[in-house]
Motif scaffolding. Structure first.
Motif, PDB file in Angstrom:
ATOM      1  N   TYR A  98     -17.250  -8.015   0.825  1.00  0.00           N
ATOM      2  CA  TYR A  98     -16.661  -8.069  -0.217  1.00  0.00           C
ATOM      3  C   TYR A  98     -16.105  -7.643  -1.309  1.00  0.00           C
ATOM      4  N   TYR A  99     -15.317  -8.477  -2.041  1.00  0.00           N
ATOM      5  CA  TYR A  99     -14.117  -7.864  -2.407  1.00  0.00           C
ATOM      6  C   TYR A  99     -14.565  -8.862  -4.196  1.00  0.00           C
ATOM      7  N   ASP A 100     -14.324  -7.725  -4.330  1.00  0.00           N
ATOM      8  CA  ASP A 100     -13.447  -7.750  -6.093  1.00  0.00           C
ATOM      9  C   ASP A 100     -12.474  -7.676  -6.790  1.00  0.00           C
ATOM     10  N   LEU A 101     -11.742  -8.182  -7.114  1.00  0.00           N
ATOM     11  CA  LEU A 101     -10.159  -7.909  -7.202  1.00  0.00           C
ATOM     12  C   LEU A 101      -9.599  -8.927  -8.628  1.00  0.00           C
ATOM     13  N   GLU A 102      -9.134  -8.556  -9.684  1.00  0.00           N
ATOM     14  CA  GLU A 102      -8.320  -8.784 -10.653  1.00  0.00           C
ATOM     15  C   GLU A 102      -6.881  -8.378 -10.763  1.00  0.00           C
ATOM     16  N   LEU A 103      -5.950  -9.474 -11.093  1.00  0.00           N
ATOM     17  CA  LEU A 103      -4.979  -9.602 -11.357  1.00  0.00           C
ATOM     18  C   LEU A 103      -4.531  -9.612 -12.524  1.00  0.00           C
ATOM     19  N   GLN A 104      -3.429  -9.334 -13.425  1.00  0.00           N
ATOM     20  CA  GLN A 104      -2.762  -9.767 -14.302  1.00  0.00           C
ATOM     21  C   GLN A 104      -1.176  -9.522 -13.808  1.00  0.00           C
ATOM     22  N   PRO A 105      -1.014 -10.780 -14.431  1.00  0.00           N
ATOM     23  CA  PRO A 105       0.682 -10.775 -13.999  1.00  0.00           C
ATOM     24  C   PRO A 105       1.228 -10.282 -15.201  1.00  0.00           C
ATOM     25  N   ASP A 106       2.694  -9.995 -15.016  1.00  0.00           N
ATOM     26  CA  ASP A 106       3.432 -10.329 -16.437  1.00  0.00           C
ATOM     27  C   ASP A 106       4.267 -11.458 -15.864  1.00  0.00           C
ATOM     28  N   ILE A 107       4.982 -12.405 -16.211  1.00  0.00           N
ATOM     29  CA  ILE A 107       5.655 -13.285 -15.908  1.00  0.00           C
ATOM     30  C   ILE A 107       6.597 -13.218 -17.162  1.00  0.00           C
ATOM     31  N   TYR A 108       6.527 -12.616 -18.057  1.00  0.00           N
ATOM     32  CA  TYR A 108       7.900 -12.317 -19.039  1.00  0.00           C
ATOM     33  C   TYR A 108       9.248 -12.674 -19.064  1.00  0.00           C
TER      34      TYR A 108
END
Length: 199
Positions: A95-105
């Motif tokens: 099981y994987y619990d993955l969170e991503l927060q992109p910075d596309i500014y």
């Protein structure tokens, strides 16, 4: 920018699980608007990757094995498979619990980055005191790396984290052997560049 980010995230995924997760995410959105085309294309990309992996990977793997580039079975030592840039087989992630927060500014996509965290639940097939993972172009915050036993009492301490840049792997060393048949959770945070070859 949305299309760039989504394409970067899905470009290397090929599992039915990820495809279903993406479909569930799309279905949860009340209104797609202008993102509909991008999200539908992302689904098509994962579907194509999944079919390619199912149909093409086995003969490629067999050819590599026949040529001596891949072993026919994994050893019990974590370091044995590093020479072939393959993950050891003594741990099985379930099981994987993955969170991503992109910075596309910003105006230059080449400077886009992301931060994230992951929890990986894994079963131990062969006792080991080292957890080895793929880590392509990631900077891992070693202070956030923890290992938690889920099926036994007591605690596990992380002794160190080492990086094998050429193999694109990271190894987490712990203070005791992880018990065969046991289940553990690995947690960590990381950052990295947002690129088209995100894997």
């Amino acid at each position: 920018r949305l299309g760039y980010m989504i394409n970067a995230i899905v470009s290397t995924h090929h599992t039915a699980f990820f495809q279903q997760e993406l479909q569930n995410f799309i279905s949860s959105l009340p209104e797609l608007g202008s993102a509909a085309a991008v999200l539908n294309q992302a689904l098509e990309t994962v579907e194509f990757n999944r079919k390619w992996y199912t149909n093409s990977y086995p003969p490629i793997q067999q050819w590599l094995t026949d040529q001596g580039y891949m072993g026919t079975s994994g050893g019990s030592a974590q370091t044995e498979s590093n020479e072939g840039y393959r993950l050891p087989t003594n741990l099985r992630p379930i099981y994987y619990d993955l969170e991503l927060q992109p910075d596309i500014y910003g105006d230059d996509p080449s400077t886009f980055t992301f931060s994230g965290s992951v929890s990986i639940v894994m079963d131990v097939e062969t006792s080991t005191d080292t957890i080895t993972l793929n880590a392509h172009d990631l900077t891992i915050d070693t202070k956030t790396v923890t290992v938690t036993p889920l099926t036994e009492a007591g605690s596990v301490s992380v002794l160190g984290v080492t990086f094998q840049e050429e193999a694109e792997m990271v190894s987490v060393m712990v203070n005791k052997m992880l018990t065969k048949g046991g289940r553990y959770r690995l947690d960590m945070a990381f950052t990295g560049p947002l690129t088209n070859d995100l894997a």
